[in-house]
Design an enzyme around this catalytic site. Structure first.
Site, mmCIF file in Angstrom:
data_model
loop_
_atom_site.group_PDB
_atom_site.id
_atom_site.type_symbol
_atom_site.label_atom_id
_atom_site.label_comp_id
_atom_site.label_asym_id
_atom_site.label_seq_id
_atom_site.Cartn_x
_atom_site.Cartn_y
_atom_site.Cartn_z
ATOM 1 N N HIS A 1 -2.614 0.005 -3.768
ATOM 2 C CA HIS A 1 -3.115 1.337 -3.415
ATOM 3 C C HIS A 1 -3.976 1.925 -4.523
ATOM 4 O O HIS A 1 -3.565 1.955 -5.687
ATOM 5 C CB HIS A 1 -1.956 2.295 -3.136
ATOM 6 C CG HIS A 1 -2.397 3.702 -2.883
ATOM 7 N ND1 HIS A 1 -3.042 4.078 -1.727
ATOM 8 C CD2 HIS A 1 -2.325 4.820 -3.652
ATOM 9 C CE1 HIS A 1 -3.338 5.361 -1.784
ATOM 10 N NE2 HIS A 1 -2.918 5.839 -2.947
ATOM 11 N N ASP B 1 0.860 -1.171 0.000
ATOM 12 C CA ASP B 1 0.000 0.000 0.000
ATOM 13 C C ASP B 1 0.902 1.229 0.000
ATOM 14 O O ASP B 1 2.138 1.110 -0.107
ATOM 15 C CB ASP B 1 -0.929 -0.040 1.214
ATOM 16 C CG ASP B 1 -2.218 0.747 1.025
ATOM 17 O OD1 ASP B 1 -2.319 1.515 0.044
ATOM 18 O OD2 ASP B 1 -3.131 0.606 1.859
ATOM 19 N N HIS C 1 -7.456 4.505 7.831
ATOM 20 C CA HIS C 1 -8.774 4.292 7.229
ATOM 21 C C HIS C 1 -8.928 2.805 6.949
ATOM 22 O O HIS C 1 -7.987 2.032 7.119
ATOM 23 C CB HIS C 1 -8.946 5.100 5.935
ATOM 24 C CG HIS C 1 -8.075 4.655 4.803
ATOM 25 N ND1 HIS C 1 -6.742 5.010 4.703
ATOM 26 C CD2 HIS C 1 -8.335 3.873 3.726
ATOM 27 C CE1 HIS C 1 -6.229 4.473 3.613
ATOM 28 N NE2 HIS C 1 -7.165 3.767 3.000
ATOM 29 N N GLU D 1 -7.763 -3.033 6.791
ATOM 30 C CA GLU D 1 -7.173 -3.724 5.645
ATOM 31 C C GLU D 1 -6.158 -4.769 6.096
ATOM 32 O O GLU D 1 -6.111 -5.889 5.571
ATOM 33 C CB GLU D 1 -6.529 -2.698 4.719
ATOM 34 C CG GLU D 1 -7.549 -1.762 4.090
ATOM 35 C CD GLU D 1 -6.941 -0.514 3.476
ATOM 36 O OE1 GLU D 1 -5.778 -0.592 3.003
ATOM 37 O OE2 GLU D 1 -7.609 0.531 3.468
ATOM 38 N N HIS E 1 -1.254 0.815 6.765
ATOM 39 C CA HIS E 1 -1.708 1.842 7.705
ATOM 40 C C HIS E 1 -2.696 1.231 8.681
ATOM 41 O O HIS E 1 -3.232 0.146 8.446
ATOM 42 C CB HIS E 1 -2.381 2.996 6.953
ATOM 43 C CG HIS E 1 -3.441 2.535 6.007
ATOM 44 N ND1 HIS E 1 -4.724 2.223 6.414
ATOM 45 C CD2 HIS E 1 -3.406 2.289 4.672
ATOM 46 C CE1 HIS E 1 -5.432 1.829 5.378
ATOM 47 N NE2 HIS E 1 -4.653 1.842 4.298
ATOM 48 N N GLU F 1 0.055 4.515 2.027
ATOM 49 C CA GLU F 1 -0.025 5.452 3.153
ATOM 50 C C GLU F 1 1.002 5.175 4.238
ATOM 51 O O GLU F 1 1.354 6.075 5.003
ATOM 52 C CB GLU F 1 -1.436 5.420 3.756
ATOM 53 C CG GLU F 1 -2.505 6.051 2.890
ATOM 54 C CD GLU F 1 -3.165 5.078 1.932
ATOM 55 O OE1 GLU F 1 -4.160 5.451 1.309
ATOM 56 O OE2 GLU F 1 -2.660 3.934 1.813
#
Length: 274
Positions: free
Chosen positions: A60, A8, A115, A133, A104, A10
């Site tokens: 992402h 990802d 998130h 996630e 994240h 972030e």
């Protein structure tokens, strides 16, 4: 041994706000380069430890962020959208381990850009377990009998991983100050850390067990507003709580739950914020 990498954006060092992770904004190209470099450090260290094959899944947004011409040449890349299993596309039981990079923390938790899939999710549960996630993807890996050996991101992500997966190796490349600020390692420092932690994770692989999902999981999504829940409730087999933006789905297995989550979040994003 085959290693699967889901990466990802972030959780990559130096990436602290949406200007780095949104392709329309000014720092995105910098974010791409740093993201690709972090992937390369793990890939190269893995091959150096005797791994025979590494597949990297760009995980992402539109999932076309990694710069393929700069990726370590022995790796293979899964790129693009739409993918039936999104962040976990391509994983199967032939892999002996997985690494989650640039991850994240989940929604409603502290952490840089925290998130869960979309910014309209407040909470997500598998049965009674709150997941983001990281947790959901770990359950998918567990379905195939694949342990998550390494998780890289900020300190809150590392704490979330350690709560879920005993003996997982974590690489903290930044420490959150707020949701959009952090104390970051330089790319050179994060590269050194990621190489060290990759070697440590592979040496520790026998201690880490797959995170096994429940047999018939109940997926529950709590949305930020009622309109998002109304859209998600268009998914067949869902149930919705009246006067509450909560939608649930009884799945036969974790793969069905995962695809249901993907469909419901895509539907929810159709809500107009006006």
């Amino acid at each position: 041994m085959k290693l699967y990498i889901s990466i990802d954006m972030e959780g990559v060092t130096g990436l602290v706000d949406d200007t780095f992770v949104d392709s329309a904004k000014r720092n995105y190209n910098r974010g791409q380069r740093i993201m690709t470099a972090e992937a390369n450090h793990v890939i190269e260290a893995a091959f150096g430890e005797g791994i025979g094959e590494v597949v990297v899944n760009d995980s992402h947004s539109k999932m076309n962020n990694l710069i393929i011409e700069e990726l370590y040449p022995r790796a293979q890349l899964i790129s693009g959208d739409v993918k039936p299993y999104s962040m976990m596309q391509g994983l199967d039981s032939t892999y002996e381990g997985a690494a989650f990079l640039g991850y994240h923390s989940r929604a409603a938790r502290p952490g840089v850009l925290s998130h869960s899939m979309i910014f309209g999710i407040r909470n997500m549960y598998i049965n009674e377990v709150a997941v983001g996630e990281l947790g959901f993807n770990s359950y998918v890996a567990g379905h195939f009998g694949v342990p998550v050996l390494l998780v890289a991101g900020d300190d809150e992500t590392a704490a979330e991983a350690e709560e879920l997966i005993p003996y997982v190796t974590t690489a903290i490349v930044k420490k959150q100050i707020s949701r959009t600020s952090a104390l970051c390692l330089t790319p050179a420092q994060s590269g050194e850390l990621l190489r060290e932690k990759t070697i440590e994770a592979l040496a520790n692989k026998e201690r880490v067990k797959p995170l096994l999902p429940p047999a018939n999981p109940l997926l529950t999504l709590e949305f930020a507003n009622y309109g998002q829940a109304e859209w998600a409730h268009l998914m067949p087999k869902t149930k919705m709580e009246r006067y509450s933006p909560v939608v649930s789905y009884q799945a036969d297995d974790i793969l069905e739950a995962y695809q249901a989550m993907l469909v419901m979040t895509e539907l929810a994003m159709r809500t107009a914020f006006c």
